[in-house]
Design an enzyme around this catalytic site. Structure first.
Site, PDB file in Angstrom:
ATOM      1  N   LYS A  82      26.618  49.581 -42.453  1.00 24.21           N
ATOM      2  CA  LYS A  82      26.518  49.581 -40.990  1.00 24.21           C
ATOM      3  C   LYS A  82      27.453  50.640 -40.432  1.00 24.21           C
ATOM      4  O   LYS A  82      28.562  50.829 -40.934  1.00 24.21           O
ATOM      5  CB  LYS A  82      26.893  48.193 -40.463  1.00 24.21           C
ATOM      6  CG  LYS A  82      26.644  47.993 -38.970  1.00 24.21           C
ATOM      7  CD  LYS A  82      26.971  46.558 -38.561  1.00 24.21           C
ATOM      8  CE  LYS A  82      26.679  46.298 -37.083  1.00 24.21           C
ATOM      9  NZ  LYS A  82      26.972  44.900 -36.716  1.00 24.21           N
ATOM     10  N   SER A 157      23.326  42.584 -34.265  1.00 28.19           N
ATOM     11  CA  SER A 157      23.453  44.021 -34.109  1.00 28.19           C
ATOM     12  C   SER A 157      23.278  44.800 -35.406  1.00 28.19           C
ATOM     13  O   SER A 157      23.051  46.006 -35.374  1.00 28.19           O
ATOM     14  CB  SER A 157      24.838  44.345 -33.526  1.00 28.19           C
ATOM     15  OG  SER A 157      25.847  43.964 -34.457  1.00 28.19           O
ATOM     16  N   SER A 181      25.561  38.622 -35.764  1.00 24.93           N
ATOM     17  CA  SER A 181      25.024  39.967 -35.997  1.00 24.93           C
ATOM     18  C   SER A 181      24.649  40.282 -37.428  1.00 24.93           C
ATOM     19  O   SER A 181      24.030  41.317 -37.689  1.00 24.93           O
ATOM     20  CB  SER A 181      26.023  41.026 -35.507  1.00 24.93           C
ATOM     21  OG  SER A 181      25.922  41.161 -34.113  1.00 24.93           O
TER      22      SER A 181
END
Ligand SMILES: [Mg+2]
Ligand SMILES: [Zn+2]
Lengths: 490, 101, 490
Positions: A82, A157, A181
């Site tokens: 990420k 996310s 997330s």
């Protein structure tokens, strides 16, 4: 082996083949890089693909094998990171204009551990800007598409990491979970997604959203792979004052075990109004499956869970408003020069941050400001205590708590962007464990009529990731969902 | 906090504290969005938490302390690698006035 | 009749803790390094970096607190103080707010009307800001150097117990002395390691309620403190006497103008939105640790002055000079103890102390250079003690000792070495020989009469007596010459 066949292997199998010399890490890496080139044109899961770095790392693994060295547990296994995890020499942007082109001079602790274990970092994944969002539509660089249905959101996310894993552009991925997330995009994309106990994985090098909630966690296509990754990234780090010294368990050893006699707590409220009928049905079926496996099913209640959303939307923005103050255009990142210092700050930040980030900074600043601090921030932290107590009570009666991960399956891109509050509702099941700092995992728990994955969330006692792995793995084997993959993107 | 009606003046003040230069239209829109969220958050009023200790850290622990041993600092080129503007070994920033900020 | 006003003054002192590294990172704090060379991801607030507190800094803060009679709190909390400023990398300062490390102490200062107790509200730990350099670059930009950013500080908040500039100055000097003697702060005002802000208000004599105060910022010398406070009192009196009101504001002292001037502030500049730092769990120190520091606390200058007057035969004036720096105090004590020797009687110790005090003040202090908490002495305390012992034993006179000391400084040799090498071990000091001759002549009046009567053979008797009196050290030629001269003068 063909590229396609290589990418279809599990990370466990890849490591075994690389370690035995059946296949080189460079071949594996090339296969995945090629797959990214094809698949990601549509999915947009990656913000940056580090072909050069990945191949260099793969070559190092191959050299080590030839030199007769013992290879790490993730040797030659491609990982997607990420884009809020700092990577030395590789751009790290948090999907924000304010950090466009920013290159950190150091690796996050979790990234260091992956590299030491031989994993190959193929690139940085797309996300909601600064990890604020549940759909990936808050990325400054455009949203990720759900591999199961490109018109739908991958969740957020960590949507890029979830999508990259689901579509086999990497064997596994790391994301970060503040209020869901990791778990929610895991559910939307049909992969295993684990949020460890707060403090289990070092936050050093994870760009902070809400420091008291943020945890790094793995995405994988199977529970066993997720367990292995967790063993690698978990552990004490002296550079993070909230990193625990509690010993790391052998999570993978929990795979294949029996679950007879384990007590699974079911929260009746979590299967009520506001939850999709198909999600309810799948959850009930999972409960039945666990009962079949010999688990004892008990009713538990989390009476204060209904307040988690309100508490979260005070605590997380408050912390974020402070954490994001360092993005001021002075030492790195975007600078929009104004007439004076104040104007430079204001313009840089107004233009550098997207609407959701601005909204949360405003909300958080308000919640902390004079006259509101006690009524908002402190009160929310007290509610957190009540939620912790709910879990303490529940875990007297059970070993894991089972709920859906999300009240719905993946929603359509654009469906909720105009209503922040409606979007926030996507997190109602993931927020309570986050506020309590507890480990929780989302695993595939069935599919809707239109073929979208449904996620099951299991929450455990603090630092008891072991039991989560054990139950998840047993369910995964019994359910047969593992074999279901999204169709190839062409 | 139930009757928290956030005014445009409040929003303006918060924007200033947050160093977000928002124009009038953005402030007005922000006011609407924040009002809605704060309206939801007001549901916490239903709870009596007067005798509850706040949880600032979900997993209880004490601050670990670090030995006072010098660690290598960053090389200068890495310090300035992402800097918008530098001069004479310093980060160049718009002129700082007393008390500003 | 004109109202007479009473000033009310409270001081806030920021003192750097004398650790090797910064408060929350391992960067060195050594002074004078090129700008931005003692910085790392933590103190530059790069994305993802996290703070870890410095154990030594905490220890020093507790030592300071114990010396100032504070209660050390076993549990304290780091809080974020949020504001934007280019010298503040994170956009917040890590400080302590409602649960500081130390609370409630006092400092006794000397005033013309006797000792006066000044309350200390609290002492908390925090980090320093970077340095803004103005007018250094080519354009109008301010240049920021983060070498100082993150340096460990204690903030000592004093009660508003001071009533004039003299008292304020006395308080600061005493505080600086205490901090230096416990080894916590180097007392260096020029380098900014000891800085002061003053809150000044006035009220009509007899009124309980405080007047509106002004905060005077960054006063970096004792002289400026006095001038700034005196100016501010006069200014406020003039305002009130003219029927005006004092505006609460922050002012700064301009030495050039000889006055305090308001600092530019914006209307809502101060809403610091303090909240507990989620990156840092509570700071918990044990009672045992505090007690250990209490029993190993170094003796303070004040205590030394009292003890020395009682035990080492020195005046208050001497003691004050000799406690001008902790290393000078140590030096004096070491030399005095060495001169007195082991198991000396109280009288002998006092006599030795007096001699050392005189010699250190008249000779040694000229040759000492101090730098922060360090001091460099040209001659060791041990050597000075030996020199004074030789004077005591009559080997050399006090006058010669000064020449020998000068030689010791240039050669680095001991007094006895110099005396031996220069042939000074024979007493060549005419005054010493003269004294011995006079003594022998006075004790042997009948022999003197014989000499006068012409019996020159008694000269041999006298020489023998004189040599015995000087333990054979007197130079024989000198003895002959002096004896002849003195006999002839009889
Ligand atoms: Mg302070
Ligand atoms: Zn540093």
């Amino acid at each position: 082996m063909t590229s396609q066949a290589l990418c279809a292997l599990s990370g466990i199998e890849i490591q075994k083949k690389v370690a035995s010399g059946d296949v080189s890490a460079v071949e594996v890496t090339n296969a995945f890089l090629e797959r990214i080139t094809h698949q990601d044109r549509k999915l947009h899961a990656f913000l940056y693909v580090d072909a050069e770095g990945a191949l260099a790392q793969a070559a190092t693994v191959d050299r080590a094998r030839k030199a007769g060295e013992t290879l790490g547990p993730l040797a030659g296994v491609p990982v997607a990171l990420k884009d809020n995890l700092c990577t030395r020499g590789v751009p790290t942007t948090c999907a924000s204009k304010i950090l466009a082109g920013y290159v950190p001079p150091y690796d996050a602790d979790a990234v260091e551990r992956l590299r030491r274990a031989g994993a190959i970092a193929v690139g940085k994944t797309n996300m909601d800007e600064f990890a604020m969002g549940s759909s990936n539509e808050n990325s400054a660089f455009g949203p990720v598409k759900n591999p199961w249905d490109e018109t739908r959101a991958p969740g957020g996310s960590s949507g890029g990491s979830a999508a990259a894993t689901a579509s086999s552009m990497a064997s596994f991925a790391l994301g970060s979970d503040t209020g869901g997330s990791v778990r929610q995009p895991g559910a939307f994309c049909g992969v295993t997604a684990l949020k460890p106990t707060y403090g289990r994985v070092s936050r050093f090098g994870l760009i902070a959203f809400a420091s008291s909630l943020d945890q790094i966690g793995p995405f994988a296509r199977s529970v066993r792979e997720a367990a292995r990754v967790l063993s690698v990234i978990a552990g004490h780090d002296a550079r993070d004052a909230t990193s625990t010294t509690t010993a790391v368990d052998d999570y993978e050893a929990e795979c294949g075990k029996e679950v007879r006699g384990l007590r699974v707590g079911v929260v009746a409220d979590a299967l009520g109004a506001g939850v999709d009928a198909e999600v309810v049905k799948a959850t009930r079926a999972a409960v039945a499956k666990l009962a079949e496996l010999g688990c004892e099913i008990v009713d538990v209640s989390l009476p204060h869970a209904t307040h988690a959303l309100a508490a979260y939307y005070l605590i997380a923005p408050a912390e974020a408003s402070s954490n994001l103050a360092r993005f001021d255009g002075m030492r790195y990142g975007l600078r929009k020069t104004g007439d004076d210092l104040t104007a430079t700050y204001g313009t840089t930040r107004a233009e550098g941050f997207g609407p959701e980030v601005r909204r949360r900074i405003m909300l958080g600043t308000y919640a902390l400001s004079a006259g509101y601090y006690d009524a908002f921030y402190v009160k929310a932290q007290k509610v957190r205590t009540l939620i912790r107590r709910d879990y303490d009570a529940a875990f007297k009666k059970c070993d894991v708590v089972l709920t859906p991960t999300s009240p719905t399956t993946a929603f359509k891109l654009g469906e909720k962007t105009s209503d922040p509050l409606a979007m926030y509702m996507a997190d109602i099941f993931t927020l309570p464990p986050s506020l309590a700092g507890l480990p929780a995992v989302s695993i595939p728990g069935g599919y809707s009529a239109d073929g979208l994955p449904i996620g099951l969330q299991l929450t455990g006692r603090a630092f008891d990731e072991k039991t989560l792995v054990r139950v998840s793995d047993a369910y995964e084997r019994a359910s047969g969902w593992l074999s279901r993959r999204p169709s190839e993107i062409v | 906090m139930s009757d928290t009606k956030i005014t445009l003046e409040d929003v303006r003040k918060v924007a200033r504290l947050s160093r977000l230069a928002l124009d009038e239209a953005a402030l007005a829109q922000m006011r609407g969005e924040l009002s809605k969220i704060l309206g939801h958050v007001a549901s916490l009023n239903a709870l009596d938490v007067s005798n509850v200790e706040p949880t600032y850290h979900a997993v209880p622990m004490n601050a670990p302390l670090r030995a006072d041993v010098v660690q290598a600092s960053l090389p200068r080129d890495e310090v300035f690698a992402s800097a918008p503007k530098t001069e004479a070994g310093g980060f160049a920033v718009p002129k700082v006035m007393d008390g500003e900020g | 009749m004109a109202t007479t006003y009473e000033p009310v003054i409270g001081l806030e002192v920021h003192a750097q803790l004398f650790s090797k590294t910064k408060m929350f990172c391992g960067c060195s704090i050594s002074f004078g390094a090129p700008p931005n060379t003692q910085v790392c991801p933590v103190c530059l607030a790069l994305p993802g970096a996290l703070p870890v507190p410095n154990a030594r800094a905490i220890e020093l803060a507790v030592r300071a607190a114990l010396a100032l009679g504070c209660t050390v709190n076993e549990r304290s909390v780091f809080a974020r103080k949020n504001y934007f400023y280019p010298d503040l990398s994170k956009g917040y300062q890590i400080s302590q707010f409602d649960l500081p490390l130390n609370t409630g102490g006092k400092l006794v200062i000397d005033t013309p009307s006797g000792p006066r107790e000044v309350g200390i509200t609290r002492i908390h730990v925090e980090e320093d800001a970077a340095k803004n350099l103005h007018g250094v670059g080519h354009g109008t930009d301010t240049l920021v150097d983060f070498n100082r950013a993150g340096t460990a500080l204690i903030e000592i908040v004093g009660e508003p117990d001071l009533r004039n500039a003299d008292e304020a100055e006395a308080y600061l000097k005493k505080l600086r002395e205490v901090l230096m003697f416990v080894g916590v702060n180097d007392g260096n005002l020029e380098e900014g390691s000891f800085r002061c802000d003053a809150n000044v208000s006035i009220r009509p004599v007899g009124q309980e309620k405080f007047g509106t105060r002004c905060e005077l910022k960054n006063i970096n010398s004792f002289r400026f403190v006095r001038k700034a406070i005196e100016y501010e009192i006069t200014r406020q009196e003039a305002v009130l006497s003219a029927g005006g009101t004092i505006t609460q504001e922050t002012r700064t002292y301009s030495d050039g103008l000889g006055k305090t001037i308001p600092m530019r502030t914006k209307e809502d500049a101060h809403d610091y939105r303090y909240f507990p730092d989620p990156d840092l769990p509570p700071l918990v120190i044990t009672r045992a640790f505090i007690e250990k520091l209490r029993v190993t606390a170094p003796e303070l200058a004040e205590q030394k002055r009292t003890r020395w007057q009682k035990e080492l035969g020195v005046t208050l004036y001497d003691a004050t000079v000799l406690t001008g720096h902790p290393k000078i105090a140590d030096y004096f004590e070491e030399a005095a103890a060495a001169l007195a020797g082991k198991d000396a009687s109280p009288e002998a110790r006092a006599a030795a102390g007096k001699k050392v005090a005189n010699f250190v003040q008249s000779e040694v202090l000229r040759t000492v250079t101090t730098r922060g908490l360090e001091a460099e002495f040209a001659v060791s305390a041990e050597y000075v003690a030996e020199l004074l012992r030789l004077v005591e034993g009559g080997s050399i006179s006090g006058k010669m000792a000064k020449d020998v000391f000068a030689e010791m400084i240039t050669t680095g040799r001991s007094a006895s070495k110099i005396i031996e090498q220069k042939g000074l071990s024979q007493v060549t000091d005419t005054s010493v020989i003269e004294a011995a001759v006079a003594e022998v002549l006075a004790a042997n009046a009948s022999q003197v009469e014989k000499y006068k009567a012409g019996k020159t053979s008694v000269v041999g008797f006298f020489v023998g007596q004189i040599m015995r009196a000087t333990k054979g050290a007197a130079n024989p030629q000198l003895v002959n010459d002096i004896l002849k001269k003195m006999l002839d003068a009889q």
